[in-house]
Design a protein around this motif. Structure first.
Motif, mmCIF file in Angstrom:
data_model
loop_
_atom_site.group_PDB
_atom_site.id
_atom_site.type_symbol
_atom_site.label_atom_id
_atom_site.label_comp_id
_atom_site.label_asym_id
_atom_site.label_seq_id
_atom_site.Cartn_x
_atom_site.Cartn_y
_atom_site.Cartn_z
ATOM 1 N N HIS A 311 0.811 -1.219 0.000
ATOM 2 C CA HIS A 311 0.000 0.000 0.000
ATOM 3 C C HIS A 311 0.842 1.267 0.000
ATOM 4 O O HIS A 311 0.284 2.373 -0.095
ATOM 5 C CB HIS A 311 -0.940 -0.004 1.211
ATOM 6 C CG HIS A 311 -2.038 -1.014 1.110
ATOM 7 N ND1 HIS A 311 -2.537 -1.667 2.217
ATOM 8 C CD2 HIS A 311 -2.709 -1.505 0.051
ATOM 9 C CE1 HIS A 311 -3.486 -2.513 1.829
ATOM 10 N NE2 HIS A 311 -3.609 -2.421 0.512
ATOM 11 N N THR A 312 2.151 1.142 0.132
ATOM 12 C CA THR A 312 3.032 2.301 -0.003
ATOM 13 C C THR A 312 3.604 2.392 -1.417
ATOM 14 O O THR A 312 4.451 3.232 -1.689
ATOM 15 C CB THR A 312 4.184 2.234 1.020
ATOM 16 O OG1 THR A 312 5.041 1.124 0.719
ATOM 17 C CG2 THR A 312 3.656 2.096 2.441
ATOM 18 N N GLY A 313 3.137 1.530 -2.305
ATOM 19 C CA GLY A 313 3.621 1.491 -3.684
ATOM 20 C C GLY A 313 4.156 0.110 -4.005
ATOM 21 O O GLY A 313 4.590 -0.625 -3.119
ATOM 22 N N GLN A 314 4.102 -0.272 -5.277
ATOM 23 C CA GLN A 314 4.569 -1.597 -5.666
ATOM 24 C C GLN A 314 6.047 -1.741 -5.338
ATOM 25 O O GLN A 314 6.871 -0.932 -5.772
ATOM 26 C CB GLN A 314 4.342 -1.838 -7.157
ATOM 27 C CG GLN A 314 4.682 -3.258 -7.593
ATOM 28 C CD GLN A 314 4.367 -3.510 -9.054
ATOM 29 O OE1 GLN A 314 4.123 -2.578 -9.806
ATOM 30 N NE2 GLN A 314 4.377 -4.767 -9.454
ATOM 31 N N PRO A 315 6.438 -2.745 -4.554
ATOM 32 C CA PRO A 315 7.848 -2.884 -4.168
ATOM 33 C C PRO A 315 8.709 -3.295 -5.357
ATOM 34 O O PRO A 315 8.217 -3.798 -6.369
ATOM 35 C CB PRO A 315 7.819 -3.976 -3.099
ATOM 36 C CG PRO A 315 6.602 -4.790 -3.426
ATOM 37 C CD PRO A 315 5.592 -3.820 -3.977
ATOM 38 N N LEU A 316 10.005 -3.058 -5.220
ATOM 39 C CA LEU A 316 10.948 -3.461 -6.265
ATOM 40 C C LEU A 316 10.992 -4.977 -6.388
ATOM 41 O O LEU A 316 10.934 -5.533 -7.488
ATOM 42 C CB LEU A 316 12.341 -2.910 -5.930
ATOM 43 C CG LEU A 316 13.471 -3.295 -6.898
ATOM 44 C CD1 LEU A 316 13.221 -2.692 -8.276
ATOM 45 C CD2 LEU A 316 14.815 -2.842 -6.325
ATOM 46 N N ARG A 317 11.118 -5.656 -5.261
ATOM 47 C CA ARG A 317 11.202 -7.123 -5.238
ATOM 48 C C ARG A 317 9.839 -7.724 -4.903
ATOM 49 O O ARG A 317 9.042 -7.119 -4.180
ATOM 50 C CB ARG A 317 12.211 -7.604 -4.197
ATOM 51 C CG ARG A 317 13.652 -7.210 -4.463
ATOM 52 C CD ARG A 317 14.553 -7.687 -3.327
ATOM 53 N NE ARG A 317 15.916 -7.224 -3.497
ATOM 54 C CZ ARG A 317 16.857 -7.916 -4.139
ATOM 55 N NH1 ARG A 317 16.577 -9.114 -4.633
ATOM 56 N NH2 ARG A 317 18.079 -7.429 -4.259
ATOM 57 N N THR A 318 9.600 -8.900 -5.368
ATOM 58 C CA THR A 318 8.415 -9.651 -4.967
ATOM 59 C C THR A 318 8.518 -10.041 -3.500
ATOM 60 O O THR A 318 9.585 -10.426 -3.019
ATOM 61 C CB THR A 318 8.270 -10.899 -5.841
ATOM 62 O OG1 THR A 318 7.943 -10.488 -7.175
ATOM 63 C CG2 THR A 318 7.177 -11.829 -5.328
ATOM 64 N N ILE A 319 7.412 -9.915 -2.801
ATOM 65 C CA ILE A 319 7.310 -10.391 -1.416
ATOM 66 C C ILE A 319 6.502 -11.680 -1.452
ATOM 67 O O ILE A 319 5.345 -11.685 -1.883
ATOM 68 C CB ILE A 319 6.614 -9.359 -0.516
ATOM 69 C CG1 ILE A 319 7.345 -8.013 -0.551
ATOM 70 C CG2 ILE A 319 6.518 -9.895 0.916
ATOM 71 C CD1 ILE A 319 6.559 -6.890 0.111
ATOM 72 N N ARG A 320 7.095 -12.777 -1.034
ATOM 73 C CA ARG A 320 6.415 -14.069 -1.037
ATOM 74 C C ARG A 320 6.130 -14.497 0.398
ATOM 75 O O ARG A 320 7.030 -14.477 1.251
ATOM 76 C CB ARG A 320 7.266 -15.126 -1.729
ATOM 77 C CG ARG A 320 6.618 -16.519 -1.776
ATOM 78 C CD ARG A 320 7.495 -17.490 -2.538
ATOM 79 N NE ARG A 320 7.691 -17.012 -3.909
ATOM 80 C CZ ARG A 320 8.763 -17.314 -4.643
ATOM 81 N NH1 ARG A 320 9.720 -18.077 -4.151
ATOM 82 N NH2 ARG A 320 8.873 -16.839 -5.879
ATOM 83 N N VAL A 321 4.892 -14.882 0.670
ATOM 84 C CA VAL A 321 4.561 -15.443 1.977
ATOM 85 C C VAL A 321 4.485 -16.959 1.843
ATOM 86 O O VAL A 321 3.965 -17.482 0.856
ATOM 87 C CB VAL A 321 3.245 -14.879 2.553
ATOM 88 C CG1 VAL A 321 3.374 -13.388 2.809
ATOM 89 C CG2 VAL A 321 2.063 -15.161 1.643
ATOM 90 N N LEU A 322 5.021 -17.638 2.829
ATOM 91 C CA LEU A 322 5.003 -19.100 2.897
ATOM 92 C C LEU A 322 4.329 -19.499 4.191
ATOM 93 O O LEU A 322 4.856 -19.255 5.281
ATOM 94 C CB LEU A 322 6.433 -19.657 2.849
ATOM 95 C CG LEU A 322 6.618 -21.135 3.237
ATOM 96 C CD1 LEU A 322 5.876 -22.052 2.273
ATOM 97 C CD2 LEU A 322 8.104 -21.489 3.299
ATOM 98 N N PHE A 323 3.135 -20.095 4.080
ATOM 99 C CA PHE A 323 2.452 -20.690 5.221
ATOM 100 C C PHE A 323 2.779 -22.186 5.178
ATOM 101 O O PHE A 323 2.108 -22.961 4.491
ATOM 102 C CB PHE A 323 0.935 -20.500 5.123
ATOM 103 C CG PHE A 323 0.455 -19.067 5.153
ATOM 104 C CD1 PHE A 323 1.291 -18.011 5.479
ATOM 105 C CD2 PHE A 323 -0.875 -18.775 4.866
ATOM 106 C CE1 PHE A 323 0.822 -16.703 5.501
ATOM 107 C CE2 PHE A 323 -1.360 -17.482 4.891
ATOM 108 C CZ PHE A 323 -0.507 -16.432 5.208
ATOM 109 N N ALA A 324 3.807 -22.576 5.891
ATOM 110 C CA ALA A 324 4.298 -23.952 5.792
ATOM 111 C C ALA A 324 3.368 -24.923 6.504
ATOM 112 O O ALA A 324 2.798 -24.622 7.550
ATOM 113 C CB ALA A 324 5.703 -24.053 6.372
#
Length: 474
Positions: A311-324
């Motif tokens: 919400h502060t702008g599209q980040p440079l890197r992808t943020i991946r969440v892992l629910f293991a």
């Protein structure tokens, strides 16, 4: 502590409730302002942990309940605008606890005890077993017992675990559970009873997995609540030369091979060629509680942070969440994820899996090799009451892929003072979460993830990462 609250309240509320196209939002505030606002206004993390504990409840690995949790989490991520949401299945051997967990002293002081089986415990014969109980004040005493000396007897193993802010006593005193059953079995014991690995004084035994060595045939293994353990130790002192006898009945069983899985989702970055930032938690819990502290809160924290950064702008890197999946029973999901993705570089990994209480210390494994980035993060989180540390970060349980890649790791250490009161007990419920402390976690994570996701340079670690500490072993 700086808190930017009212000036941003309207914008923050609108952004928090947006459920679509989060990566394309026009930024309404800076990263710093967003992180500050979450201290008083975040509801996303609470929404997640309240929802999964209310609508799914306990989520034992490999069972239908864990499958429902994966479906619930995928729907939640999709609703909240994550992209590339997926279930990555894997097979596992699944153990379930059964419904008979009984223990009683039959002589010389007859009375019931409160127990629960340890993960992967064998079952007793129907009707239970009754045998002499042999006391060991520590794992080391059990280890020193002569071979064969426990033939036909039941071992009882105690320990001296105490409350510690960093949870370090779990690693120091967890061996009665981690390894005690194997040692007792190899010395001929018919069963083993341990003082729960915990710090509370409720009649709630702390379960948890155990590791049967290749040389051991599994035996019945159970944890005794701490008040009952204290009572039992008084019985040993009072009995003198008289033997204590115990009747124990457990009926766990194996379901054979079943399916588990890891749930993933992404905030896609502007440059998908850059390695992503990996945020991890685990979605499973033990059967005896809805897993609010362990680890529903962790999944809520990392998901909220990813959304706030977007919400502060599209980040440079992808943020991946892992629910293991299947973390509690031996990091099976973490291992499966690493095996499936080992050739896909990760920029940096962080995990939340130590409850929901306040973050108090920042650690990295690149303090020496990338001091500018370490210092940037250190300075950015200081306003949230987070101290710097020279301790080398080793990462949480579900970051096997980052350790296997010898990559960058950050540990945002939470206050563990209360954690082992609830860990693996029926008391791990939503009411134990302090909303204010939960929001502080989200604020710190938002700040840190935002910095990492917009870091242009690769993060140098200097090579081999130390082995992960025992505290991460469930």
């Amino acid at each position: 502590m700086k808190q930017t609250t009212l000036p941003f309240a309207g914008a923050f509320a609108a952004l928090s409730l947006t459920a679509t196209s989060v990566a394309q939002e026009q930024p309404s505030m800076s990263l710093e302002a967003m992180a500050d606002a979450t201290l008083t206004q975040d509801t996303i993390a609470w929404d997640f942990v309240e929802g999964i504990t209310t609508e799914v409840g306990p989520r034992q690995a490999g069972t239908e309940a864990e499958a429902r949790a994966r479906d619930w989490a995928m729907a939640w991520l999709t609703k909240n605008g994550f992209q590339n949401v997926a279930n990555e299945p894997f097979e596992m051997e699944t153990w379930v606890p059964g419904d008979i967990h009984r223990a009683e002293i039959t002589a010389p002081f007859p009375q019931p005890l409160t127990v629960q089986p340890l993960g992967s415990s064998a079952a007793t014969p129907e009707g239970g077993i009754e045998a002499e109980l042999v006391e060991f004040e520590s794992f080391e005493e059990l280890l020193a017992a002569p071979d064969g000396s426990l033939a036909g007897k039941i071992a009882y193993v105690s320990h001296e675990m105490r409350v510690s802010m960093d949870g370090s006593h779990y690693g120091q005193f967890g061996l009665p559970r981690f390894a005690g059953p194997t040692v007792a079995a190899n010395k001929g014991a018919a069963a083993i009873l341990i003082k729960s690995i915990g710090t509370d004084y409720h009649r709630n035994p702390h379960t948890g997995t155990t590791r049967w060595g290749d040389s051991a045939t599994p035996i019945p293994a159970a944890a005794l609540s701490l008040p009952d353990a204290a009572n039992l130790e008084r019985m040993f002192d009072r009995a003198g030369d008289r033997p204590l006898t115990l009747r124990l009945e457990l009926n766990p069983r194996s379901l054979g091979t079943t399916m588990s899985g890891n749930v993933v989702g992404e905030i896609v970055g502007r440059n998908p060629e850059l390695p992503p930032v990996l945020l991890a938690c685990h979605i499973d819990s033990w059967w005896n509680a809805p897993g609010a502290f362990d680890d529903g809160a962790g999944c809520g924290i990392i998901a909220a942070a990813a959304l706030h950064v977007s919400h502060t702008g599209q980040p440079l890197r992808t943020i991946r969440v892992l629910f293991a999946g299947a973390e509690e029973v031996g990091l099976i999901g973490s291992t499966a994820y690493s095996e499936a993705h080992i050739d896909e570089p990760i920029a940096v990994g962080i995990e939340s899996d130590f409850g929901a209480d306040r973050i108090w210390r920042f650690e990295s494994n690149f303090r020496e090799t990338n001091p500018d980035l370490h210092d940037k993060i250190r300075l950015a989180v200081a306003r949230f009451g987070v101290a710097n540390s020279s301790v080398v970060a080793t990462g949480g349980a579900d970051l096997n892929i980052v350790r296997d890649q010898e990559g960058a790791i950050i540990d945002l250490q939470q206050d563990g003072t209360r954690y082992f009161d609830y860990h693996h007990t029926p008391d791990d419920t939503l009411d134990k979460i302090d909303p204010e402390q939960l929001r502080q976690n989200v604020a710190v994570w938002t700040q840190v993830v935002g910095i990492l996701a917009n870091e242009e340079r690769s993060i140098k670690t200097g090579g081999m990462i130390p082995s992960a500490p025992d505290i991460m072993q469930e």
